[in-house]
Design an enzyme around this catalytic site. Structure first.
Site, PDB file in Angstrom:
ATOM      1  N   GLU A 302       0.809  -1.215   0.000  1.00 20.29           N
ATOM      2  CA  GLU A 302       0.000   0.000   0.000  1.00 20.29           C
ATOM      3  C   GLU A 302       0.844   1.268   0.000  1.00 20.29           C
ATOM      4  OE1 GLU A 302       0.172  -2.359   2.365  1.00 20.29           O
ATOM      5  OE2 GLU A 302       0.217  -1.521   4.382  1.00 20.29           O
ATOM      6  N   HIS A 326      -8.223  -3.832  -1.164  1.00 23.64           N
ATOM      7  CA  HIS A 326      -7.436  -3.916   0.063  1.00 23.64           C
ATOM      8  C   HIS A 326      -6.362  -2.815   0.104  1.00 23.64           C
ATOM      9  CE1 HIS A 326      -5.645  -6.072   3.506  1.00 23.64           C
ATOM     10  NE2 HIS A 326      -4.501  -5.649   2.990  1.00 23.64           N
ATOM     11  N   GLU A 327      -5.596  -2.722  -0.960  1.00 23.01           N
ATOM     12  CA  GLU A 327      -4.504  -1.722  -0.955  1.00 23.01           C
ATOM     13  C   GLU A 327      -5.065  -0.310  -0.885  1.00 23.01           C
ATOM     14  OE1 GLU A 327      -1.877  -3.114  -0.244  1.00 23.01           O
ATOM     15  OE2 GLU A 327      -2.447  -5.102  -0.924  1.00 23.01           O
ATOM     16  N   HIS A 330      -6.115   0.695   2.590  1.00 26.85           N
ATOM     17  CA  HIS A 330      -4.980   1.093   3.441  1.00 26.85           C
ATOM     18  C   HIS A 330      -4.762   2.612   3.439  1.00 26.85           C
ATOM     19  CE1 HIS A 330      -3.116  -2.392   5.200  1.00 26.85           C
ATOM     20  NE2 HIS A 330      -2.973  -3.027   4.056  1.00 26.85           N
ATOM     21  N   GLU A 349      -3.753  -4.250   9.153  1.00 24.77           N
ATOM     22  CA  GLU A 349      -4.240  -5.317   8.265  1.00 24.77           C
ATOM     23  C   GLU A 349      -5.643  -5.795   8.601  1.00 24.77           C
ATOM     24  OE1 GLU A 349      -2.901  -5.662   5.651  1.00 24.77           O
ATOM     25  OE2 GLU A 349      -0.820  -5.059   5.904  1.00 24.77           O
ATOM     26  N   ASP A 404       7.894 -10.054  10.032  1.00 24.48           N
ATOM     27  CA  ASP A 404       7.405 -10.566   8.746  1.00 24.48           C
ATOM     28  C   ASP A 404       6.770 -11.945   8.860  1.00 24.48           C
ATOM     29  OD1 ASP A 404       8.312  -8.292   7.509  1.00 24.48           O
ATOM     30  OD2 ASP A 404      10.216  -9.170   6.889  1.00 24.48           O
ATOM     31  N   TYR A 412      -4.682 -10.301   9.770  1.00 30.18           N
ATOM     32  CA  TYR A 412      -5.653  -9.871   8.761  1.00 30.18           C
ATOM     33  C   TYR A 412      -7.043 -10.420   9.106  1.00 30.18           C
ATOM     34  CZ  TYR A 412      -1.780  -9.000   5.409  1.00 30.18           C
ATOM     35  OH  TYR A 412      -0.659  -8.554   4.780  1.00 30.18           O
TER      36      TYR A 412
HETATM   37 ZN   LIG Z   1      -2.635  -5.047   3.777  1.00 26.90          ZN
END
Ligand SMILES: [Zn+2]
Length: 634
Positions: A302, A326-327, A330, A349, A404, A412
């Protein structure tokens, strides 16, 4: 020469500048302090950065960015004498510090020893006379390493056009430090400007004010006037062109992908306008998409004003555009209101996943949105089996090892469910009003889960008492698993697909009576994922012959199918499975196939061999993720 200094949160062994740090001393990670970002070394309680000026040359031959970064920093602690920044594998030539650009003095600097996850702290000692200055300019001359974890340097043959090289960044979570020395924590927000020098035939784009009309001459300037966290710093350089798809939206990509991209993502402008009508004005000017080569490690990133997007969602039927929703979402949850530390990533998320499914519902109807919710729920339930209980909290109290990897995709999907639960209890209108107020209240701020909880308590829970209380919200945030009254999404079409998978497998239904061609790709994915474990080889071959799963151009169908092929050791499709592993670089599409192969009892070596053969096509982050997935199997 070695010297030792004590950071406020841990002891680090320093290596004198110019040496390569091969000192066999173990390095402690910072102690946990919820409020403090334990993934950054920066002394943000003493100095904080307001603005970054970059001047970088993009050198494809040496695979390096080379130039300078100038940080405008503000002093918080009058007694502080050192500035500590985050770096990873940077080669720093010199550092200058001063109060005006024309009067910078050379400053001493030292690296700490490399930490495997966090990189290297860089300590800059203020030159004499600057001990009391409030506002400082810190200019660092440096170059990146060819192995920089944020950057991927693609040779021409790995691009769509095949004639020009391509380079792009992926800074989230803590990889901005591998291409810019800075305070790499989302708690700090900066504006930035950049001068980027590239080969004259290529175009540079950034998470900034890209100009669709810019001259292609190898000299590009950018400004990003809204303050953003370091993980949203982004750059890409390649044979990139632009085409508008709306008055504020457009596509950047290689010419070879342009027609497919403008078709696939034609709904972007409408998505933007829909999101604004639901959650308040879009605050970033333009919203463009950059469609990258296949090795982009994620679905999308994003990066503000310019989302970076995998080409694996170019399905030809707009069936995978929830990624764009989704992006785009953000732009509110994540970019406008950001998580303060990576432990709070569900604020980015989880809230974004909720918003994207709301957008999909408006644009493509409830049935499709529900299908996507059910697929997401299924992945959440599978994830809960694999993630340790401590990491199943939305806001873990225990320390994450690696931002990560620690939570899979739980933040999410459980986050989305948490918001869906509140929507169900308070009603859609009331909950939307709350969310819009939340985005407005915290715009351009970075907050922790506890701040969200306080705001939620005051502005929703106490306002409408008797529906949901703080203790129940805390269960979602801090406890493993799901609360007993968590919502369970339903989709009639996916239920039918699963039922047909069971009946066909049991011989109660002929394959030609399964109307897969009329289903959505989501139903096809669900059908594949619902196949029982005891299918025969002949049945698998019949399926592939009947539905052509091995040849599908829908990346999610391919993913679902090749996971089955690998797990069930369906050898006739191994050639196509290998092609799948070489076609895509997006971690989500390939890692589960490698892991299923390694786990099938006979093909652990083959999984390793296929990975070695394909890894040059993958991004460093994808390589690390697959390596950790494969080593966990052994
Ligand atoms: Zn995301």
């Amino acid at each position: 020469m070695m010297r030792v200094f004590t950071l406020m949160f841990s002891v680090l062994i320093l290596v004198a500048c110019g040496q390569d740090g091969d000192v066999p001393v173990s390095v402690e990670k910072p102690a946990l302090d919820l409020g403090h970002d334990y993934f950054s070394f920066a002394n943000t309680d003493q100095f904080v950065t307001d603005h970054l000026q970059l001047d970088l040359t993009v050198d494809f031959d040496l695979q390096e960015l080379r130039g300078s970064a100038t940080l405008s920093m503000h002093r918080l602690d009058p007694s502080a004498t050192d500035i500590i920044l985050d770096t990873r594998d940077l080669h720093i030539d010199s550092v200058e510090v001063g109060t005006t650009p024309g009067e910078l003095a050379s400053a001493d600097f030292e690296y700490a020893q490399t930490h495997p996850v966090l990189g290297q702290a860089l300590k800059i000692t203020l030159p004499d006379g600057l001990d009391q200055q409030q506002d400082l300019l810190v200019k660092i001359y440096y170059k990146t390493d060819p192995g920089a974890s944020a950057l991927q340097w693609l040779p021409a043959e790995l691009t769509a056009g095949g004639e020009h090289p391509f380079m792009f960044s992926q800074s989230q979570s803590i990889h901005a430090r591998s291409w810019v020395p800075l305070q790499d924590t989302p708690a700090v927000r900066i504006t930035y400007a950049a001068n980027i020098h590239t080969p004259p035939e290529l175009l540079a784009v950034m998470s900034a004010d890209n100009d669709p009309q810019t001259n292609r001459n190898g000299e590009y300037t950018f400004t990003m006037p809204q303050p953003i966290p370091a993980y949203l710093l982004a750059i890409a350089v390649g044979n990139i062109y632009f085409e508008a798809i709306g008055d504020r939206t457009g596509i950047y990509t290689e010419p070879e992908l342009m027609a497919a991209s403008t078709f696939e993502f034609a709904s972007t402008q409408q998505m933007l306008e829909t999101a604004e009508s639901m959650y308040g004005p879009y605050q970033w000017g333009r919203y463009d998409l950059l469609i990258l080569p296949p090795s982009f490690p994620f679905g999308g990133m994003e990066n503000p004003r310019l989302s970076f997007i995998t080409p694996s969602v170019l399905a030809g039927d707009q069936s995978l555009v929830s990624l764009i929703a989704h992006e785009l979402a953000h732009s509110w949850s994540g970019n406008l209101v950001s998580n303060k530390t990576w432990r709070d990533i569900w604020l980015n998320e989880g809230i974004t996943s909720y918003l994207d499914s709301r957008l999909m519902e408006v644009l493509f109807g409830k049935e499709r949105a529900d299908e996507e919710r059910v697929l997401s729920y299924r992945e959440l339930m599978q994830g809960l089996e694999e993630i340790s209980p401590a990491m199943q909290a939305l806001a873990p109290v225990e320390k994450l090892d690696d931002p990560d990897e620690s939570q899979g995709s739980l933040h999410y999907k459980k986050g989305e469910l948490f918001l869906t639960h509140m929507e169900n209890l308070f009603g859609r209108e009331t909950f939307d009003t709350f969310l819009t107020g939340y985005f407005k209240h915290f715009e351009f701020q970075s907050i922790a889960s506890e701040t969200f909880l306080d705001y939620l308590d005051q502005n929703l829970l106490q306002k409408y008492p008797g529906k949901f209380n703080r203790a129940q919200a805390e269960e979602w945030l801090f406890q493993p698993g799901l609360p007993a009254d968590a919502p369970v999404p339903h989709s009639a079409s996916l239920t039918e697909a699963a039922s047909m998978a069971a009946r066909w497998s049991a011989g109660e239904l002929a394959l030609e009576d399964v109307p897969l061609a009329q289903w959505s790709p989501h139903a096809a994915v669900y059908f594949i994922a619902s196949l029982p474990p005891d299918l025969t080889e002949a049945q698998l071959s019949e399926l592939d012959a009947g539905f052509g799963f091995s040849q599908s151009r829908n990346a999610e169908i391919s993913r679902a199918w090749f996971i089955q092929v690998a797990a069930r050791r369906h050898l006739p499709a191994y050639t196509q499975m290998e092609a799948h592993l070489n076609r895509y670089g997006r971690t989500r599409l390939i890692k589960p196939v490698y892991v299923a192969l390694a786990k099938n009892g006979q093909d652990a070596d083959l999984a390793g061999e296929l990975f070695v053969a394909a890894r040059d096509k993958y991004h460093p982050l994808t390589i690390t993720s697959i390596e950790s997935g494969l080593s966990a199997v052994k």
